[in-house]
Design an enzyme around this catalytic site. Structure first.
Site, mmCIF file in Angstrom:
data_model
loop_
_atom_site.group_PDB
_atom_site.id
_atom_site.type_symbol
_atom_site.label_atom_id
_atom_site.label_comp_id
_atom_site.label_asym_id
_atom_site.label_seq_id
_atom_site.Cartn_x
_atom_site.Cartn_y
_atom_site.Cartn_z
ATOM 1 N N ILE A 198 1.254 -1.369 -0.038
ATOM 2 C CA ILE A 198 -0.004 0.046 0.002
ATOM 3 C C ILE A 198 0.644 1.442 0.071
ATOM 4 O O ILE A 198 0.375 2.287 -1.027
ATOM 5 C CB ILE A 198 -1.208 0.149 1.223
ATOM 6 C CG1 ILE A 198 -1.735 -1.282 1.106
ATOM 7 C CG2 ILE A 198 -1.665 1.358 1.261
ATOM 8 C CD1 ILE A 198 -2.865 -1.383 2.386
ATOM 9 N N ASP B 70 11.568 2.570 6.205
ATOM 10 C CA ASP B 70 10.526 1.252 6.645
ATOM 11 C C ASP B 70 12.089 0.567 6.914
ATOM 12 O O ASP B 70 13.033 0.898 7.176
ATOM 13 C CB ASP B 70 10.688 0.366 5.404
ATOM 14 C CG ASP B 70 9.607 -1.002 4.794
ATOM 15 O OD1 ASP B 70 8.660 -1.190 4.499
ATOM 16 O OD2 ASP B 70 10.242 -1.843 5.585
ATOM 17 N N ALA C 119 -4.155 4.498 8.436
ATOM 18 C CA ALA C 119 -5.207 3.971 7.932
ATOM 19 C C ALA C 119 -4.655 2.465 7.683
ATOM 20 O O ALA C 119 -4.999 1.778 6.710
ATOM 21 C CB ALA C 119 -5.924 4.270 6.313
ATOM 22 N N ASP D 102 -8.643 5.498 9.582
ATOM 23 C CA ASP D 102 -9.684 4.976 9.340
ATOM 24 C C ASP D 102 -9.868 3.981 10.788
ATOM 25 O O ASP D 102 -10.162 2.832 10.185
ATOM 26 C CB ASP D 102 -9.444 4.440 8.158
ATOM 27 C CG ASP D 102 -10.448 3.434 7.101
ATOM 28 O OD1 ASP D 102 -11.370 3.709 7.079
ATOM 29 O OD2 ASP D 102 -9.352 2.454 6.769
ATOM 30 N N GLU E 247 -12.795 -0.756 17.811
ATOM 31 C CA GLU E 247 -13.593 -0.405 16.673
ATOM 32 C C GLU E 247 -15.065 -1.394 17.116
ATOM 33 O O GLU E 247 -14.619 -2.675 17.812
ATOM 34 C CB GLU E 247 -12.858 -1.126 15.228
ATOM 35 C CG GLU E 247 -12.027 -0.146 15.174
ATOM 36 C CD GLU E 247 -11.406 -1.215 13.337
ATOM 37 O OE1 GLU E 247 -11.661 -1.606 12.933
ATOM 38 O OE2 GLU E 247 -9.938 -0.109 13.109
ATOM 39 N N HIS F 214 -13.193 1.975 8.805
ATOM 40 C CA HIS F 214 -12.329 1.957 8.939
ATOM 41 C C HIS F 214 -13.100 0.906 7.004
ATOM 42 O O HIS F 214 -13.323 -0.523 7.004
ATOM 43 C CB HIS F 214 -12.529 -0.062 9.817
ATOM 44 C CG HIS F 214 -10.957 -1.018 9.684
ATOM 45 N ND1 HIS F 214 -10.477 -2.313 10.057
ATOM 46 C CD2 HIS F 214 -10.869 -1.646 8.503
ATOM 47 C CE1 HIS F 214 -9.205 -2.833 9.979
ATOM 48 N NE2 HIS F 214 -9.316 -2.071 8.537
ATOM 49 N N ILE F 215 -13.106 1.643 6.445
ATOM 50 C CA ILE F 215 -13.742 1.263 5.242
ATOM 51 C C ILE F 215 -12.736 1.782 3.639
ATOM 52 O O ILE F 215 -12.540 1.517 3.077
ATOM 53 C CB ILE F 215 -15.274 2.078 4.709
ATOM 54 C CG1 ILE F 215 -14.454 3.588 5.388
ATOM 55 C CG2 ILE F 215 -16.160 1.594 5.304
ATOM 56 C CD1 ILE F 215 -14.418 4.306 4.161
ATOM 57 N N GLY F 216 -11.155 1.461 4.149
ATOM 58 C CA GLY F 216 -10.023 1.726 3.279
ATOM 59 C C GLY F 216 -10.437 0.526 2.345
ATOM 60 O O GLY F 216 -10.008 1.274 0.860
ATOM 61 N N GLY F 217 -10.728 0.161 2.630
ATOM 62 C CA GLY F 217 -9.614 -0.958 1.273
ATOM 63 C C GLY F 217 -11.907 -1.818 1.597
ATOM 64 O O GLY F 217 -11.861 -2.342 -0.173
HETATM 65 P P1 NAI Z 1 2.932 -4.943 3.969
HETATM 66 O O1 NAI Z 1 3.206 -5.739 4.047
HETATM 67 O O2 NAI Z 1 2.971 -5.249 1.532
HETATM 68 O O3 NAI Z 1 3.719 -3.323 4.099
HETATM 69 C C1 NAI Z 1 4.155 -2.837 5.807
HETATM 70 C C2 NAI Z 1 5.637 -2.512 5.442
HETATM 71 O O4 NAI Z 1 5.689 -1.765 6.101
HETATM 72 C C3 NAI Z 1 7.031 -3.324 5.167
HETATM 73 O O5 NAI Z 1 7.690 -3.023 3.991
HETATM 74 C C4 NAI Z 1 7.608 -3.760 6.578
HETATM 75 O O6 NAI Z 1 8.809 -3.649 6.176
HETATM 76 C C5 NAI Z 1 7.340 -2.376 7.330
HETATM 77 N N1 NAI Z 1 7.356 -2.419 8.297
HETATM 78 C C6 NAI Z 1 7.117 -3.454 9.417
HETATM 79 N N2 NAI Z 1 7.354 -2.662 10.435
HETATM 80 C C7 NAI Z 1 7.781 -1.405 10.167
HETATM 81 C C8 NAI Z 1 8.169 0.171 11.333
HETATM 82 N N3 NAI Z 1 8.438 -0.772 12.940
HETATM 83 N N4 NAI Z 1 8.552 0.726 10.574
HETATM 84 C C9 NAI Z 1 8.580 0.868 9.238
HETATM 85 N N5 NAI Z 1 7.897 -0.275 8.261
HETATM 86 C C10 NAI Z 1 8.140 -1.326 8.172
HETATM 87 O O7 NAI Z 1 1.473 -4.539 3.530
HETATM 88 P P2 NAI Z 1 0.391 -3.999 2.734
HETATM 89 O O8 NAI Z 1 -0.591 -4.852 1.986
HETATM 90 O O9 NAI Z 1 1.194 -2.592 2.472
HETATM 91 O O10 NAI Z 1 -0.896 -3.895 4.557
HETATM 92 C C11 NAI Z 1 -0.441 -2.042 5.270
HETATM 93 C C12 NAI Z 1 -1.294 -1.587 6.513
HETATM 94 O O11 NAI Z 1 -2.855 -1.810 5.673
HETATM 95 C C13 NAI Z 1 -1.804 -3.248 7.193
HETATM 96 O O12 NAI Z 1 -1.574 -2.877 8.389
HETATM 97 C C14 NAI Z 1 -3.237 -3.412 6.797
HETATM 98 O O13 NAI Z 1 -3.753 -4.362 7.751
HETATM 99 C C15 NAI Z 1 -3.470 -1.973 6.615
HETATM 100 N N6 NAI Z 1 -4.764 -2.580 5.839
HETATM 101 C C16 NAI Z 1 -6.436 -1.539 5.942
HETATM 102 C C17 NAI Z 1 -6.997 -1.071 5.114
HETATM 103 C C18 NAI Z 1 -8.076 -0.531 5.350
HETATM 104 O O14 NAI Z 1 -9.015 -1.002 5.522
HETATM 105 N N7 NAI Z 1 -8.160 0.190 6.177
HETATM 106 C C19 NAI Z 1 -7.355 -2.374 3.927
HETATM 107 C C20 NAI Z 1 -5.871 -3.331 4.095
HETATM 108 C C21 NAI Z 1 -4.909 -3.236 4.227
#
Ligand code: NAI
Length: 399
Positions: A153, A172, A229, A255, A260, A283-286
């Site tokens: 994301i 990261d 989000a 979000d 929640e 929590h509707i980001g996705g």
């Molecule tokens: P991803 O696993 O592809 O990326 C997460 C990144 O965070 C990785 O590059 C990782 O190395 C990095 N990371 C881990 N710990 C860290 C730290 N302490 N400091 C800096 N970077 C760190 O995950 P993705 O798919 O991009 O999802 C990201 C977040 O979005 C997740 O928490 C997921 O649950 C949330 N999400 C929320 C949605 C919503 O409806 N609001 C919908 C989909 C995902």
């Protein structure tokens, strides 16, 4: 032909994709099923698709010896006993990427709205006030977007942000390839001090719990805004609340929250309610129509690849074998307890039947081993029987 049941109004894109892959025996049901109904309905089913309301326990799985795969048409998979499923040789698939774009678009929208002070202007206008002041309202062009967590994301947010003229910095914990003109920041503190907009895209869990402490929020510019989000536990909400009320931060969009509501009837409680410079969303980001459609396609594709080729890439509970097109006459999928000697005995069985193995791929994950064996001949029934009766065998299928 495999029999498939899709529960909980899974998007039609799933049915269309499965049909295009040649699966025609598909039953759709509108709701989740209780354990007893699940056992009855799935007794002669090869594959089930569920969303979050169907609970598949170890006990239910034990009553379903024919079930070969489970598709969770959502992101979460904790409604399924994943360990029990793996122990029974059943891979579980989900859709971790289908809503990436939806989240990224929302974040860009929030960045623009917050910098233009739209939440306050909107609230005031609703109250009958006509505040035309430009004070504190900025374009996003040339502003610095600080992305924390440059994964699926975060990286996509960076690409979209550059297309509207933002400059992108990211931090990261892993070394990540910068896309476009994005710049990695050496430390989180550097990112916080330089960003006009900070957006969080890290995973949840203990390693990121309270990542944005009150102290770190204090490192942000007073004109900056914070967007979360990702997961609710990542931001110290009381610290954020204080910073916003003391005008040490210009605004925020959230979000996700530490607590929640579980359903629509439960009230949403948060100290941030009522703050005009804060966008709160449930929590509707996705949650978009496109994401639902993508989820239907993503999960049904993983299920079809498993049934047609034994591919388990992206399974959440199972040894992963990437997609390898079946070119030989027969492919044997063998799931076994991960212990010494299984492959040697298995290959001796193939040799004793005069079968020449043309390709073989093994992966293990914890107590489970999964081996895919291609043979350019028809597998005799007695060989299949022999492989199935090997003491370490959990499941053995021929495709
Ligand atoms: P991803 O696993 O592809 O990326 C997460 C990144 O965070 C990785 O590059 C990782 O190395 C990095 N990371 C881990 N710990 C860290 C730290 N302490 N400091 C800096 N970077 C760190 O995950 P993705 O798919 O991009 O999802 C990201 C977040 O979005 C997740 O928490 C997921 O649950 C949330 N999400 C929320 C949605 C919503 O409806 N609001 C919908 C989909 C995902």
């Amino acid at each position: 032909m495999a029999k498939i049941v899709l529960l909980e109004k899974i998007h039609q894109s799933a049915v269309e994709h499965l049909q295009a892959e040649g699966f025609t025996d598909i039953v759709q049901m509108p709701t989740a099923l209780k354990p007893d109904e699940l056992k009855r309905v799935l007794a002669d089913v090869d594959m089930v698709g569920i969303r979050s309301a169907t609970h598949v326990s170890a006990d239910t799985l034990q009553q379903l010896p024919r079930l070969k795969a489970i598709g969770c048409f959502c992101i979460g998979t904790n409604q399924v006993d994943l360990t029990a499923a793996a122990a029974q040789g059943i891979p579980v698939f989900n859709a971790p990427f289908s809503n990436t774009r939806s989240v990224a678009e929302l974040v860009i929208a929030q960045a623009i709205l917050l910098l233009r002070r739209i939440p306050e202007k909107n609230a005031k206008t609703h109250r009958g006030q006509w505040d035309k002041s430009a004070q504190g309202a900025y374009e996003v062009r040339n502003k610095v977007l600080g992305i924390i967590g440059y994964g699926n994301i975060g990286a996509q947010v960076g690409i979209l942000a550059e297309s509207v003229g933002m400059r992108v910095n990211y931090y990261d914990v892993e070394s990540k390839l910068p896309l476009g003109n994005a710049r990695p920041m050496p430390t989180l503190d550097d990112l916080l001090a330089t960003a006009d907009i900070v957006t969080l895209h890290v995973p949840g869990g203990s390693t990121t719990e309270n990542l944005m402490t009150a102290e770190r929020i204090g490192l942000m510019k007073p004109t900056a805004v914070l967007i979360n989000a990702s997961r609710g536990g990542v931001v110290d909400i009381d610290g954020l609340n204080t910073a916003l009320r003391e005008k040490r931060l210009a605004g925020a969009a959230l979000d996700v929250f530490p607590a929640e509501p579980k359903n629509e009837k439960e009230e949403f409680i948060s100290p941030l309610r009522g703050l005009d410079n804060v966008i709160l969303t449930p929590h509707i980001g996705g949650s978009t129509e496109e994401a639902q459609e993508n989820i239907g396609r993503e999960v049904s594709d993983k299920l079809a690849r498993f049934l047609k080729a034994g591919t388990t890439r992206w399974a959440v509970n199972f040894p992963e074998i990437r997609h390898l097109v079946k070119e030989a006459k027969s492919r044997v999928l063998h799931v076994h307890r991960n212990e010494p000697g299984v492959i040697a005995r298995m290959n001796a069985d193939f040799a004793a039947s005069g079968m020449n193995i043309v390709a073989q791929h093994l992966q293990t994950r914890g107590p489970i081993g999964y081996v895919m064996t291609d043979v350019d001949a028809v597998i005799p029934a007695d060989l299949l029987q022999k492989l199935r009766s090997e003491p370490a065998t959990i499941r053995c299928e021929l495709i």
